[in-house]
Design a protein around this motif. Sequence first.
Motif: not given
Length: 354
Positions: A105, A107-109, A111-117
């Motif tokens: 969970d 790691q999923a968060q 990846r999401k933050l890395q896209l937003q970054e």
Amino acid sequence: MKTLRTVLIIALVIAIFVIIKVKFFPANTPQAMPQQQGKPQPVNVTAYIVKPEKLDNKIFISGTLLSNEEVILMPEVAGKILSIAFKEGSVVKKGDLLVKINDEDLQAQLRKLQLQEKLASEKEGRQKKLLAINGISQEEYDASLTQLNSIAADIDVLRAQISKTQITAPFNGTVGLKNISEGSYVTPGTPIAAMQQTDPMKLDFYVPEKYAELVKVNGKLTFTTEVGNEKHDAVVMAIEPKVEAATRTIQVRAKTENKGGNLFSGSFVRIEFSLEESENALMIPTESIIPILKGQKVFVARGGIAEEVKVETGLRSENKVQILSGLSVGDTVIATGIMQLKAGSLLNIVTINE
């Protein structure tokens, strides 16, 4: 006639008593006891010649062995155990992965933050170019930069949480018996296993308060364990700077090597601790010391006559005592026969021990 007979009987009885007394209980005739005239007889004694000796002041106390480093491995976050990377009783190095907790969970968060970054970074780049040509206001650019920095901070927080799902070795040492299995659900504070560093090892013991000034850092000592009679060496590494009020002792910690792994944490040990050494101590037999009201005294032979000398004593060995004052090198101290002596008694020294 009857009266005469009675008188004769009484006279006969008296005569018998007189005969018995004379025969069996003769009168004591006082005899004049000859008075012995002349010099008093000398007392047979053994003596000891005072000379400088090497004095090694030792105390014998008990102590406890401790691991140099010891910790109970516990998780910081809750989750299911995905893998256990150590074997019970194995040696590990600092930083080795020991236990992995489920972090899907997180790691999923991440990846999401890395896209937003990534999106925020691209927007900040465009805004910066527009600001250079006065296409937007400074306020609009600052808002996009703040958003980018906020996402980066959230990523740092998430990575810190992910790192807590990995339990690594805090130092070089040995891992003990595990308390969990793969698939177990753990929470913060769940004990997983104990880990110890047993080379070198610590040795804790307590020394009576009166020896406090004699205990020094780097002081050497030896000890034995319950297993065998092998002597191990240790060196004082630290001294607690206070006296325990209940026991009037000070705590001392030493360090010893354990290359062979034969020493175990928690073991009871017997310690032989040398506190002070003197190459020129004046030592006399313990039996020469006579307690008196205000101190101690000895008898010294001078010119064949016993002379009382008040002394001050110091450290003691197995059968001798140190003399701090009152005697000099070469003095002849009476060792045995002192109960028959008084000042001025004539002496017959049977044996001189050097």
